[in-house]
Scaffold this motif. Structure first.
Motif, PDB file in Angstrom:
ATOM      1  N   HIS A 107       0.806  -1.221   0.000  1.00  0.00           N
ATOM      2  CA  HIS A 107       0.000   0.000   0.000  1.00  0.00           C
ATOM      3  C   HIS A 107       0.843   1.277   0.000  1.00  0.00           C
ATOM      4  CE1 HIS A 107      -4.299   1.433   1.218  1.00  0.00           C
ATOM      5  NE2 HIS A 107      -3.837   2.066   0.165  1.00  0.00           N
ATOM      6  N   ASP A 126     -10.189  -0.254   2.533  1.00  0.00           N
ATOM      7  CA  ASP A 126      -9.136  -0.960   3.273  1.00  0.00           C
ATOM      8  C   ASP A 126      -9.741  -1.571   4.532  1.00  0.00           C
ATOM      9  OD1 ASP A 126      -6.713  -1.749   4.536  1.00  0.00           O
ATOM     10  OD2 ASP A 126      -5.662  -0.010   3.735  1.00  0.00           O
ATOM     11  N   ASP A 130      -4.496   2.186   8.541  1.00  0.00           N
ATOM     12  CA  ASP A 130      -3.185   2.615   8.014  1.00  0.00           C
ATOM     13  C   ASP A 130      -2.845   4.039   8.445  1.00  0.00           C
ATOM     14  OD1 ASP A 130      -3.011   0.156   6.765  1.00  0.00           O
ATOM     15  OD2 ASP A 130      -3.250   0.913   4.720  1.00  0.00           O
ATOM     16  N   HIS A 142       3.544   0.640   4.678  1.00  0.00           N
ATOM     17  CA  HIS A 142       2.163   0.332   4.268  1.00  0.00           C
ATOM     18  C   HIS A 142       1.173   0.623   5.392  1.00  0.00           C
ATOM     19  CE1 HIS A 142       1.695  -3.441   6.637  1.00  0.00           C
ATOM     20  NE2 HIS A 142       2.996  -3.303   6.661  1.00  0.00           N
ATOM     21  N   ASP A 210      -7.004  -1.093  -1.350  1.00  0.00           N
ATOM     22  CA  ASP A 210      -6.247  -2.164  -0.688  1.00  0.00           C
ATOM     23  C   ASP A 210      -7.147  -3.396  -0.779  1.00  0.00           C
ATOM     24  OD1 ASP A 210      -5.264  -4.004   1.193  1.00  0.00           O
ATOM     25  OD2 ASP A 210      -4.430  -2.416   2.459  1.00  0.00           O
TER      26      ASP A 210
HETATM   27 MN    MN Z   1      -3.685  -0.688   3.473  1.00  0.00          MN
END
Ligand code: MN
Ligand code: MN
Length: 286
Positions: A107, A126, A130, A142, A210
């Motif tokens: 990512h 996702d 993150d 990531h 993602d």
């Molecule tokens: Mn991610």
């Protein structure tokens, strides 16, 4: 340096003629659980030959769309080297007015992609937030992507859909606008995308997918799978709803070694969905 290889299906335009440019970034050095996303760009390209050229539901034949496959970036020793080099490549695609489609890799490749734009919003699909400031000593890990994107665009211009895993440290700080996977199941993807767009308030949207945002039942081949995700159809609907507003797209964290090809096939199909939807809407503009 760009390495040649098999091209994405129907991506036979020159860089000068292309409306869309595909770029593979086979980088997975900050992967924390199980690596292998470096194999994704070529696996996705091979999977792209699975499909008919027509997407009948859009009335689009992909052979009419001018797509260039720029190949893969080379390997990098560090994430900071990748961010610097990818930023130059993607920046030149964007400044030439072409639509970038990035195939990760992990990512972290989203960081240089988003930095190639100004005055946009980002929607991230996702399982994870993150939003760590750093992870294992890396600020461009990531696990820090949403945070770095927010640094560039402002926290108010970022929304994350499909989240179902947040670390204790991420719970303690003010984070981005989130619609978790459980809420999306209740309210439906149409409502969730509409609310995300209203929150962001920018006309132009970069979508980062993602692949672990999608349920492992549909997309098992990924580094950190997380149950209770979005359906593949939810993500197709999300792309269709963003439509005219999309300015760039990436699909990341596919790790093809962990299934028998389904996840790469889904990634290839969603790339084709983005091309069809964006191109169709461009054509309909007065
Ligand atoms: Mn991610
Ligand atoms: Mn994730």
């Amino acid at each position: 340096m760009i390495l040649p290889g098999v091209s994405f299906a129907d991506a036979d335009a020159s860089i000068e003629d292309a409306e869309f440019v595909l770029l593979g970034i086979p980088f997975d050095r900050t992967a924390s659980f199980r690596p292998g996303a470096r194999y994704a760009p070529n696996a996705i390209r091979e999977a792209s030959y699975n499909f008919e050229t027509c997407l009948f539901e859009h009335g689009v034949d992909l052979r009419d769309i001018r797509v260039h496959d720029a190949g893969n970036l080379e390997e990098f020793a560090t994430v900071d080297d990748m961010v610097l080099s990818a930023g130059m490549e993607i920046g030149s695609i964007v400044s030439a007015g072409r639509f970038p489609i990035i195939m990760g890799g992990e990512h972290s490749v989203t960081i240089p992609a988003v930095r190639s734009f100004e005055d946009i919003g980002v929607i991230s699909i996702d399982a994870h937030l993150d939003f760590r400031d750093q992870y294992l000593g890396q600020r461009c890990s990531h696990a820090c992507v949403t945070r770095r994107v927010a640094d560039h665009l402002g926290l108010e211009n970022v929304a994350v859909l499909g989240v179902r895993s947040i670390s204790p440290e991420e719970m303690e700080i003010e984070g981005p606008f989130v619609i978790d996977a459980f809420s999306i199941l209740d309210e439906g993807i149409e409502s969730a995308v509409k609310r995300a767009m209203e929150h962001i308030g920018k006309e132009r949207i970069y979508l980062t997918l993602d692949i672990d945002g999608i349920d492992p039942a549909f997309a098992p081949a990924t580094g950190t799978p997380e149950p209770f995700g979005l359906s593949a159809m939810d993500v197709k609907r999300c792309i269709d709803l963003l439509g005219t507003r999309l300015v760039g797209f990436d699909v990341v964290e596919v790790s093809p070694g962990y299934d028998s090809g389904n996840t790469a096939i889904l990634a290839a199909r969603l790339i084709r969905e983005v091309m069809a939807v964006v191109w169709k809407n461009e054509r309909r503009r007065p």
